[in-house]
Design an enzyme around this catalytic site. Structure first.
Site, PDB file in Angstrom:
ATOM      1  N   ARG A 140       0.864  -1.170   0.000  1.00  0.00           N
ATOM      2  CA  ARG A 140       0.000   0.000   0.000  1.00  0.00           C
ATOM      3  C   ARG A 140       0.908   1.230   0.000  1.00  0.00           C
ATOM      4  NH1 ARG A 140      -2.001  -3.480   4.067  1.00  0.00           N
ATOM      5  NH2 ARG A 140      -4.103  -4.329   3.621  1.00  0.00           N
ATOM      6  N   LYS A 192      -2.035  -2.718   8.038  1.00  0.00           N
ATOM      7  CA  LYS A 192      -3.260  -2.350   8.739  1.00  0.00           C
ATOM      8  C   LYS A 192      -3.414  -3.160  10.011  1.00  0.00           C
ATOM      9  CE  LYS A 192      -6.213  -0.681   4.987  1.00  0.00           C
ATOM     10  NZ  LYS A 192      -7.503  -0.881   4.268  1.00  0.00           N
ATOM     11  N   HIS A 219      -2.430   2.733  -5.771  1.00  0.00           N
ATOM     12  CA  HIS A 219      -3.049   1.512  -5.262  1.00  0.00           C
ATOM     13  C   HIS A 219      -3.322   0.516  -6.381  1.00  0.00           C
ATOM     14  CE1 HIS A 219      -4.688  -0.501  -1.757  1.00  0.00           C
ATOM     15  NE2 HIS A 219      -5.718  -0.906  -2.481  1.00  0.00           N
ATOM     16  N   ARG A 268      -0.722  -2.059  -6.599  1.00  0.00           N
ATOM     17  CA  ARG A 268      -0.920  -3.182  -5.661  1.00  0.00           C
ATOM     18  C   ARG A 268      -1.894  -4.185  -6.269  1.00  0.00           C
ATOM     19  NH1 ARG A 268      -1.040  -4.710  -0.066  1.00  0.00           N
ATOM     20  NH2 ARG A 268      -3.127  -5.223   0.726  1.00  0.00           N
ATOM     21  N   HIS A 326      -3.481  -9.369   3.859  1.00  0.00           N
ATOM     22  CA  HIS A 326      -4.919  -9.415   4.124  1.00  0.00           C
ATOM     23  C   HIS A 326      -5.204 -10.282   5.343  1.00  0.00           C
ATOM     24  CE1 HIS A 326      -6.041  -8.411  -0.333  1.00  0.00           C
ATOM     25  NE2 HIS A 326      -5.800  -7.335   0.391  1.00  0.00           N
ATOM     26  N   TYR A 348      -9.811 -10.958  -6.348  1.00  0.00           N
ATOM     27  CA  TYR A 348      -8.995 -10.958  -7.565  1.00  0.00           C
ATOM     28  C   TYR A 348      -9.403 -12.084  -8.507  1.00  0.00           C
ATOM     29  CZ  TYR A 348      -6.207  -7.452  -5.263  1.00  0.00           C
ATOM     30  OH  TYR A 348      -5.824  -6.293  -4.643  1.00  0.00           O
TER      31      TYR A 348
END
Length: 331
Positions: free
Chosen positions: A168, A193, A260, A263, A286, A295
């Site tokens: 990110r 995150k 982004h 990514r 994730h 995806y």
């Protein structure tokens, strides 16, 4: 403690402990500000923690209904779709739920009302990656637009890192020089995150670009920002976004070509190359595999190709036709 003070404490915690982006914090501050403004009028005064703990589902539904009505009546030049309004409602509900989870953990204020509200259904937004050709040339082409040699070396290293490691933009710009300690071994430690740490492998081309930038870095002390701006401070995300915007406009690409999107390109091109979803999940950081599975939805051609080649009953099957709701697409 009044609710407004609790919100600010929560937002500080989100930025510091959860490493939420400035955009996320600003959006949550806006959404919770709307909620508190309504509840202050609704309850006849700004609520304190005890009042927040006593809120009922009906109170929160009244707020969401108020926001829906206000949004529909507000004049705007933009066309707001039904899905767009649902997304706004879903974001506000997400902010409210996160805030009340914080209240429960920090202050012991238990209120199940936010969790009992039904979340609106929204269409899943599919990633919009760049083509392989555009993703490969983006770092060098963006660097060529820089006004200084130092800026060109920095930009090439930054955008090589975004596409080559799937970071990110915030993760890349949060790096300090000390974080490159293991780059010579082809590994980089990332804090993403929620404070989740992961180790990402670096391709030789990415390592070369990072080492070239470190050699011309204006002040490469261990605690200095890895990517610096013109005044020596940490490079800000809007500056990186503007650099890519200038390139995409010159290259004739759509507005979806953002940092982004690199990514997304990393994940999509890895999937096309045969990488499994679990590996891509780990590389992207994730928390849930369901986040990574988007995806596969974005690439029906690859998904059906894998199915036909992998399933033992699929030998000799003809090409399938997938209907996207408007027209049949041959895969």
């Amino acid at each position: 403690m009044k609710a407004g003070e609790a919100v600010e404490t929560w937002l500080e915690w989100m930025a510091r402990e959860r490493r939420s982006s400035m955009r996320t914090v600003a959006a949550y501050r806006h959404d919770l500000g709307l909620a508190l403004g309504f509840l202050t009028d609704h309850l006849g005064g700004e609520p304190d923690l005890a009042a927040l703990g006593k809120l009922k589902v009906a109170d929160l539904r009244a707020w969401l209904a108020h926001e829906t009505a206000r949004t529909e009546q507000k004049p705007t030049r933009r066309v707001v779709t039904t899905d767009g309004r649902a997304r706004s409602r879903a974001r506000r509900l997400s902010a409210l739920r996160s805030f009340f989870r914080y209240l429960a953990e920090r202050y012991g204020i238990e209120n199940p009302a936010p969790q009992l509200l039904a979340a609106p259904k929204t269409r899943k937004r599919l990633p919009r990656p760049l083509s392989r050709e555009d993703a490969l040339k983006a770092p060098e082409d963006i660097a060529a637009l820089s006004h200084t040699t130092e800026g060109a070396v920095r930009d090439e290293a930054l955008f090589m890192l975004l596409y080559g490691a799937g970071l990110r933009i915030g993760e890349a710009l949060d790096l300090d020089c000390r974080d490159l300690g293991g780059a010579g071994d082809g590994l980089l430690r990332i804090v993403g995150k929620g404070g989740r740490e992961r180790i990402v492998p670096l391709l030789p081309a990415v390592v070369t670009a990072l080492e070239a930038w470190r050699r011309v870095h204006p002040a490469p002390s261990p605690d200095a920002p890895l990517f610096t701006g013109v005044r020596g401070g940490r490079l800000q995300a809007p500056v990186a976004r503007r650099a890519m915007q200038t390139w995409r406009e010159q290259a004739g690409l759509s507005s979806s070509a953002t940092p982004h999107a690199l990514r997304h390109s990393f994940a999509t091109h890895m999937l096309e190359g045969g990488a499994d979803l679990r590996s891509i999940q780990e590389l992207l950081g994730h928390a849930s595999l369901s986040t990574t599975q988007v995806y596969t939805l974005a690439d029906e051609r690859h998904l059906l190709s894998v199915w036909r080649s992998a399933h033992p009953m699929a030998g000799g099957m003809p090409e399938a036709t997938v209907t996207d709701g408007k027209a049949g697409k041959k895969i």
